[in-house]
Each structure stands twice: as C-alpha cells, then as structure tokens.
Enzyme design. Sequence first.
Site, PDB file in Angstrom:
ATOM      1  N   HIS A  86       0.889  -1.161   0.000  1.00 26.86           N
ATOM      2  CA  HIS A  86       0.000   0.000   0.000  1.00 26.86           C
ATOM      3  C   HIS A  86       0.925   1.209   0.000  1.00 26.86           C
ATOM      4  CE1 HIS A  86      -2.892  -2.861   2.137  1.00 26.86           C
ATOM      5  NE2 HIS A  86      -3.438  -2.572   0.967  1.00 26.86           N
ATOM      6  N   ASP A 145       2.189   1.703   3.394  1.00 26.07           N
ATOM      7  CA  ASP A 145       3.102   0.662   3.910  1.00 26.07           C
ATOM      8  C   ASP A 145       4.525   1.112   3.614  1.00 26.07           C
ATOM      9  OD1 ASP A 145       1.091  -1.219   4.614  1.00 26.07           O
ATOM     10  OD2 ASP A 145       1.040  -2.018   2.573  1.00 26.07           O
ATOM     11  N   HIS A 175     -12.500 -13.002  -3.756  1.00 30.96           N
ATOM     12  CA  HIS A 175     -13.429 -12.000  -4.275  1.00 30.96           C
ATOM     13  C   HIS A 175     -14.329 -12.612  -5.351  1.00 30.96           C
ATOM     14  CE1 HIS A 175     -10.534  -8.478  -3.043  1.00 30.96           C
ATOM     15  NE2 HIS A 175     -10.837  -9.270  -2.049  1.00 30.96           N
ATOM     16  N   ASP A 232     -15.090 -11.664   3.968  1.00 31.58           N
ATOM     17  CA  ASP A 232     -13.846 -11.963   3.251  1.00 31.58           C
ATOM     18  C   ASP A 232     -12.861 -12.632   4.217  1.00 31.58           C
ATOM     19  OD1 ASP A 232     -11.736 -11.927   1.524  1.00 31.58           O
ATOM     20  OD2 ASP A 232     -11.534  -9.749   1.449  1.00 31.58           O
ATOM     21  N   ASP A 277      -9.788 -14.541   3.435  1.00 29.59           N
ATOM     22  CA  ASP A 277      -8.343 -14.591   3.127  1.00 29.59           C
ATOM     23  C   ASP A 277      -7.661 -15.825   3.706  1.00 29.59           C
ATOM     24  OD1 ASP A 277      -8.537 -12.148   1.766  1.00 29.59           O
ATOM     25  OD2 ASP A 277      -7.968 -10.955   3.502  1.00 29.59           O
TER      26      ASP A 277
HETATM   27  C1  GLO Z   1      -9.349  -6.736   0.436  1.00 28.02           C
HETATM   28  C2  GLO Z   1      -8.322  -6.730  -0.591  1.00 28.02           C
HETATM   29  C3  GLO Z   1      -7.045  -6.057  -0.144  1.00 28.02           C
HETATM   30  C4  GLO Z   1      -6.210  -5.654  -1.329  1.00 28.02           C
HETATM   31  C5  GLO Z   1      -5.000  -4.873  -0.928  1.00 28.02           C
HETATM   32  C6  GLO Z   1      -4.194  -4.399  -2.122  1.00 28.02           C
HETATM   33  O1  GLO Z   1     -10.368  -7.349   0.334  1.00 28.02           O
HETATM   34  O2  GLO Z   1      -8.091  -8.021  -1.046  1.00 28.02           O
HETATM   35  O3  GLO Z   1      -6.315  -6.897   0.707  1.00 28.02           O
HETATM   36  O4  GLO Z   1      -5.816  -6.750  -2.067  1.00 28.02           O
HETATM   37  O5  GLO Z   1      -5.424  -3.776  -0.187  1.00 28.02           O
HETATM   38  O6  GLO Z   1      -4.850  -3.411  -2.779  1.00 28.02           O
HETATM   39 MG    MG Z   2      -6.605  -8.724  -2.371  1.00 25.38          MG
END
Ligand code: GLO
Ligand code: MG
Length: 344
Positions: A48, A51, A212, A247, A249
């Site tokens: 980011h 970051d 997603h 979400d 992950d």
């Molecule tokens: C959230 C996203 C997030 C993006 C990251 C890069 O749902 O997946 O993690 O991938 O901020 O832009």
């Molecule tokens: Mg992502």
Amino acid sequence: MSKFRFSVGPWNVHEGEDAFGPAVRKSIPFEDKVKKFKEIGISAVQFHDDDAVPDMNNLSEDQIKSRAKDVKSLLDEYGLEAEFVAPRLWMDPHTSDGGFTSNSKEDRDFAFWRAQRSVDIARTLGCDRIVLWLAREGTLCQESKDPVVGMERLVAGIDSILNYDPTIRVLIEPKPNEPIDRSFCPTIGHVIALARLTAAPDRVGGLIESAHAILAGLDPAVEMGFALANKKLWGVHLNDQNGMRYDQDKSFGAENLRQAFNQVMVLKNHGYGHNGEYIGLDVKTMRTQKIEVCYKHIENSMAVFKLLEKKVETFDIAKRDKLIKARDYEALDYYTISHLLGVE
Ligand code: GLO
Ligand code: MG
C-alpha cells in the site's frame, strides 16, 4: 522446480484484529517481515502507499519520494522487488464515502493526490503497477450515488493516474462487496469493460483475488480464464474462502482443493507469469494463531500451489481428452478427484 515467482504484502502478517475484537498478536516491524519473506522464498513485496511511506499525508511530495528511496534500498539489500503500489483509499477520514467516487469534491481531490503519490512511490521502488482495490467505490445507500456518475468518476480517477505517468499500468482488483454493499466494479468482466472507457485502455488490466470471485458467486479459475483470454490478467491474489461470508483470506487451497487445482491449471496452461506477473498471495493467518506461527499460512499457500503444479503436470491429458471425446464427464469428474487424492 516451480517457475513461478511469489509475492505477498506486509498486511498479510497482521495482528489479528477483526470487526468484533482487538489485535491478538504484537506488530512485527516492516524490516523483519521483509527479511522473513526472503527466507521463505518470496520474490517481491506488494505495497500500500502508506506501507512504504507511513504518515504520508503529512509529508511533502519530495519527502515522500525520499522515504520511498529508503524502502527501495531495503528491498535491494534483501534482493526483493516491489510488485505494485496500491493507494489506500479506504482508511482516511477523507475516504469514508469512497475515494474517486466520493460525493465530496475535496475528498475526490484527496484520492487523486494519493493515487499520484502512489505512482511516485511505485517509480521510486522500481515498479510500473498500481493496484486499485476499489474498497469504498460503490454504495451503502444506493440512492446516495447515481451509478452512471459513479462510473464517470471512477474513469476520471483512473485517468488521473494514466495521464500522470505515460507508462504506468493500472490493475483493478474487483470485489463485489465488503466494506461497501454494492460495488461499482464487482467482477473482472466489469474491470475489462471499464478499461475501455479510460484514456489508455491498453494500460488498464486486472488483478483477480480468488476469495473475491467466490464472494461474487463465481469460480476463480473461470474468472482468471476470462481475463487471460482478454490478455488482462496482470496480477492474482490467491487465497481461499468458505462460501459467501465475510472476506476470509484463508490459505490457498484450505477450503476447496479442486477449485485451487483449477486455478493453478489455468494459470500454468495459459502463460501466466511469462510477462513478469507474480503469483501474489493475499492470505491472513487465523485470529486464533500465536505469533510464532504467523508466517505459516504464507508458507503453506506456496507449498500447496507447488504441490498442485505437480498435480497439473501429472494430470493425464490423453485420458482427459479420451473422456471428453466420449463425453463421459462422470468419469472425468472421478478421475480428477482420484488424481487429487493421489489414487491415479
Ligand atoms: C481486500 C483486498 C485487499 C487488497 C489490498 C491491495 O479485500 O483483497 O487486501 O488486495 O489492499 O490493494
Ligand atoms: Mg486482495
């Protein structure tokens, strides 16, 4: 040996806070993360904007570039590349109603500023990819934003990046919901159509995250295939997801191994990576886990990817083609499952 190169972001090693509870693990300094990424076989870091340059809102443009230079030196020291920079257009008070599609002109200008600073940071880190995860570009209250105006504003935001730097590339990461209810850009089909409305369609592509696609009720491998057929798959965020929930992950392949296998298959069979694309991971360790194992989910995701590569290599194509010819898809179903189970 896998020919793919892997990437991950510093947010993938996190403290474990969620919407219902605080952090459960200590923060790990950025440099320690970078060092560990290198040790476990990562080739590039995803960023980011903040970051790379924390507190950037309070810095001048020159200060931002100079801080980014220090990060570049750190990456060089560990032999890592930067894959992309993503403007974080969702945390700041200026982005509570969206970034590019906010109803406030002042807030839209802030989003342009952050996006252009992301380009400066990307250039300093030696990369040409800007990722737009359009977190708040959509609505919680549908009547609050006209969807056509929303699209026009999104295009203006993307154009502000394309016009700022004549060779920068924009990778849109679609997601159907969360944190917003209705996203203006929910799937890769939307990304590719949206690219055509911008000032430089050839420089706008996509980054597909497995979770997603699943949240949109779609199969990640089919989404990836659609992007590959359009020559628009410039990044991936592999992970896993248990159905249509928040979400998650999860580690790649942790929920649906067959779906993961098909993602590896489509990427491997259609030249993904040949133009420098990375196997990006966007995985988070479970909140229950202790700090001692807080990189395991990244290592596991890479290991599963490589194991599935072997499964793709040993998938009996002649057998598959024979079964396709006979239209015996029940047998093909069974063969696929037994192959994944190590029986055939
Ligand atoms: C959230 C996203 C997030 C993006 C990251 C890069 O749902 O997946 O993690 O991938 O901020 O832009
Ligand atoms: Mg992502």
